[in-house]
Design a protein around this motif. Structure first.
Motif, short mmCIF file in Angstrom:
data_model
loop_
_atom_site.label_atom_id
_atom_site.label_comp_id
_atom_site.label_asym_id
_atom_site.label_seq_id
_atom_site.Cartn_x
_atom_site.Cartn_y
_atom_site.Cartn_z
N UNK A 1 33.50 47.40 37.32
CA UNK A 1 33.37 48.35 38.42
C UNK A 1 34.73 48.72 39.02
N UNK A 2 35.68 47.78 38.95
CA UNK A 2 37.01 48.03 39.51
C UNK A 2 37.93 48.70 38.50
N UNK A 3 37.36 49.06 37.35
CA UNK A 3 38.13 49.76 36.31
C UNK A 3 39.36 48.95 35.91
N UNK A 4 39.20 47.61 35.85
CA UNK A 4 40.26 46.73 35.41
C UNK A 4 41.26 46.35 36.48
N UNK B 1 48.09 60.14 45.91
CA UNK B 1 47.46 58.84 46.16
C UNK B 1 47.40 58.03 44.87
N UNK B 2 47.44 56.70 44.98
CA UNK B 2 47.39 55.85 43.78
C UNK B 2 46.03 55.95 43.10
N UNK B 3 46.01 55.76 41.78
CA UNK B 3 44.77 55.87 41.03
C UNK B 3 43.72 54.87 41.51
N UNK B 4 44.23 53.74 42.02
CA UNK B 4 43.30 52.70 42.48
C UNK B 4 42.42 53.16 43.62
N UNK B 5 42.84 54.18 44.36
CA UNK B 5 42.07 54.63 45.52
C UNK B 5 40.69 55.14 45.10
N UNK B 6 40.62 55.90 44.01
CA UNK B 6 39.33 56.41 43.56
C UNK B 6 38.40 55.26 43.18
N UNK B 7 38.96 54.24 42.54
CA UNK B 7 38.16 53.08 42.16
C UNK B 7 37.68 52.32 43.40
N UNK B 8 38.58 52.17 44.36
CA UNK B 8 38.24 51.49 45.61
C UNK B 8 37.08 52.20 46.31
N UNK C 1 28.05 30.37 33.65
CA UNK C 1 27.69 31.63 33.00
C UNK C 1 27.54 32.76 34.02
N UNK C 2 26.92 32.43 35.17
CA UNK C 2 26.72 33.44 36.21
C UNK C 2 28.07 33.89 36.77
N UNK C 3 28.99 32.93 36.96
CA UNK C 3 30.31 33.27 37.48
C UNK C 3 31.06 34.19 36.52
N UNK C 4 30.95 33.90 35.22
CA UNK C 4 31.60 34.74 34.22
C UNK C 4 31.00 36.15 34.23
N UNK C 5 29.68 36.22 34.36
CA UNK C 5 29.01 37.52 34.40
C UNK C 5 29.45 38.31 35.63
N UNK C 6 29.57 37.62 36.77
CA UNK C 6 29.97 38.28 38.01
C UNK C 6 31.40 38.81 37.90
N UNK C 7 32.28 38.00 37.34
CA UNK C 7 33.68 38.41 37.18
C UNK C 7 33.77 39.61 36.25
N UNK C 8 33.04 39.58 35.14
CA UNK C 8 33.06 40.69 34.18
C UNK C 8 32.55 41.98 34.81
N UNK C 9 31.48 41.88 35.59
CA UNK C 9 30.92 43.07 36.24
C UNK C 9 31.89 43.63 37.28
N UNK C 10 32.53 42.73 38.04
CA UNK C 10 33.49 43.19 39.06
C UNK C 10 34.66 43.91 38.40
N UNK C 11 35.18 43.38 37.30
CA UNK C 11 36.29 44.03 36.60
C UNK C 11 35.86 45.38 36.02
#
Length: 477
Positions: free
Chosen positions: A447-450, A357-364, A435-445
């Motif tokens: 958690x998604x391991x990039x 399975x692709x590595x992304x699956x564990x992150x998903x 600022x909130x949008x930047x924070x949200x994007x950074x947190x999502x990246x």
């Protein structure tokens, strides 16, 4: 199937009295009324300390007035040399002074030799439960302190690398041999039945594990299922039917979905646990229960008590030992372990070669809260393997199952969210939307391991839109 006579309690009870008829009568009463049969008898007071030196004793029922050594002299010696042994004084003298003196010397209780046999048996039962709880608490402290499992093979069906789960294992191992009920709680799909099977294996009982799902059983069906019936109990009862209690003799009776039991049936279960005996339907001859009880529920029994839907006295009886299984979303390190296990299991069951399975699956999967817990993950894997055709497992099946993903509300990330919220509240000025949008994007990246594809799903925007925001962030640095 023949079973050797099982001894209860797990420790020995020593009865000391110079009158043999009283010892015999008390022994019969204890076994008949409470199933207490791990009994050693002694008529000679001078032999008591030697017998105790053999070890394995937890309770002494001691006559006060005996030749050679009186009960109070023996009581002093026992409490001094064997402080962990509980002593109950049984005397023919109904006076306050001797009772007070014995209690000051360390006696657990004092009874007068009367015809109140039931009262004496109840007192002995209370003492046994106290000794059992003390032994279990000592064992729990020891296991947690030394971080050890005596029987790791008993947990082989439960796959985990989580520290909180190991603590649950240690607790279960400590209480599994107890004669008192075990309550297993946890959300649907966490594996409560596996823990019940493990408790049965650890208990050392020789009989079978008999499981009953009590959800939806009305009072009559519950009684017939549990207690059985005699011929003529009702129209279609033509012969004796053994109830589940009798089928679980010398073993474990597991009642699943106990939170769904009707209030009327709760009363019957309470009486069974309190008295240790029951009546088959249509019979006036009681039978003794000689199996231990394990129950499980995915419901919040505290809320059900508050709503008057679950009896408090039954709850207190059932939760003498409480095993709570944490949900999968708070032990995310278990996801890769379980994923690999279910992949092999599914491939074998479906007659297919085990896929990679692709590595992304564990992150998903790590960013999904799994409301259905381990059972839901297993179903996802089986569905994906059943439609799998290429060498590498596709993410599409998992994405369809997960649907529109949101940030997981629990686990370590929740603490971070709470910290951010406190920062916003305590700040003199609120951050801008940018600022909130930047924070949200950074947190999502984070958690998604990039992985931009997964990160965009987490915050509900398209991948091109996320990529554009990331480029703007880099330009602004």
């Amino acid at each position: 199937m023949n079973h050797r006579k099982l001894l209860y309690p797990s420790f020995k009870v020593l009865i000391v009295d110079d009158e043999e008829p009283f010892i015999r009568s008390l022994s019969i009463a204890l076994e008949r009324s409470a199933g207490i049969n791990n009994i050693r008898k002694c008529q000679e007071s001078r032999d008591v300390m030697g017998i105790l030196s053999e070890g394995g004793f937890g309770l002494v029922l001691l006559d006060l007035n005996m030749p050679y050594l009186s009960g109070d002299k023996l009581l002093e010696q026992i409490t001094s040399e064997y402080p962990e042994v509980v002593v109950i004084i049984i005397s023919g003298i109904n006076q306050i002074e001797p009772a007070v003196r014995c209690m000051k010397l360390g006696a657990y209780d004092y009874f007068v030799k009367t015809n109140e046999e039931d009262r004496l048996v109840r007192g002995v039962n209370r003492a046994i439960q106290m000794v059992e709880m003390a032994k279990e608490h000592k064992e729990i402290r020891s296991r947690l302190l030394h971080d050890r499992l005596e029987n790791p093979d008993a947990f082989e069906e439960i796959l985990t690398c989580d520290k909180s789960m190991r603590a649950v294992f240690q607790y279960l191992e400590s209480v599994a041999k107890s004669s008192m009920p075990i309550l297993i709680t946890g959300e649907s799909g966490v594996g409560k039945e596996l823990f019940a099977h493990t408790a049965h294996r650890l208990s050392g009982v020789e009989g079978p594990l008999v499981s009953i799902n009590v959800a939806g059983l009305d009072d009559n069906v519950f009684s017939d299922t549990l207690f059985g019936h005699a011929p003529g109990a009702f129209t279609s009862a033509h012969e004796v039917r053994k109830g589940m209690i009798e089928q679980a003799a010398h073993g474990t009776l597991f009642l699943d979905e106990i939170g769904d039991l009707s209030v009327t049936s709760q009363v019957k279960l309470l009486r069974l646990i309190q008295n240790g005996e029951y009546y088959p339907l249509g019979s006036d001859r009681p039978k003794r229960m000689n199996s231990r009880i394990v129950v499980a529920t995915n419901q919040d029994l505290d809320k059900k008590q508050a709503a008057g839907e679950f009896r408090k006295d039954l709850y207190y009886r059932l939760c003498a030992h409480h095993v709570h299984i944490p949900p999968l979303r708070v032990r995310r390190d278990d996801i890769p372990l379980l994923l690999n296990h279910f992949l092999g299991e599914a491939a074998e069951a479906l007659g297919k070669k085990r896929p990679t399975y692709p590595r992304e699956l564990e992150t998903l999967l790590a960013n999904y809260p799994f409301p259905g817990n381990v059972r839901e993950l297993q179903a996802m894997v089986y569905d994906a393997v059943s439609t799998h055709k290429s060498k590498v497992l596709s993410l599409d099946s998992f994405k369809r199952k997960i649907g529109a993903m949101t940030l997981a509300p629990n686990g370590p990330e929740a603490e971070t969210d709470q910290q951010d919220e406190r920062i916003f509240v305590s700040s003199k000025s609120l951050p801008s939307i940018h600022d909130v949008a930047d924070l949200l994007v950074s947190e999502a990246m984070k958690r998604a391991d990039g992985n931009q594809s997964i990160a965009s799903r987490l915050i509900g925007i398209s991948q091109p839109a996320l990529s554009k925001r990331l480029k703007k962030q880099k330009q602004g640095e």
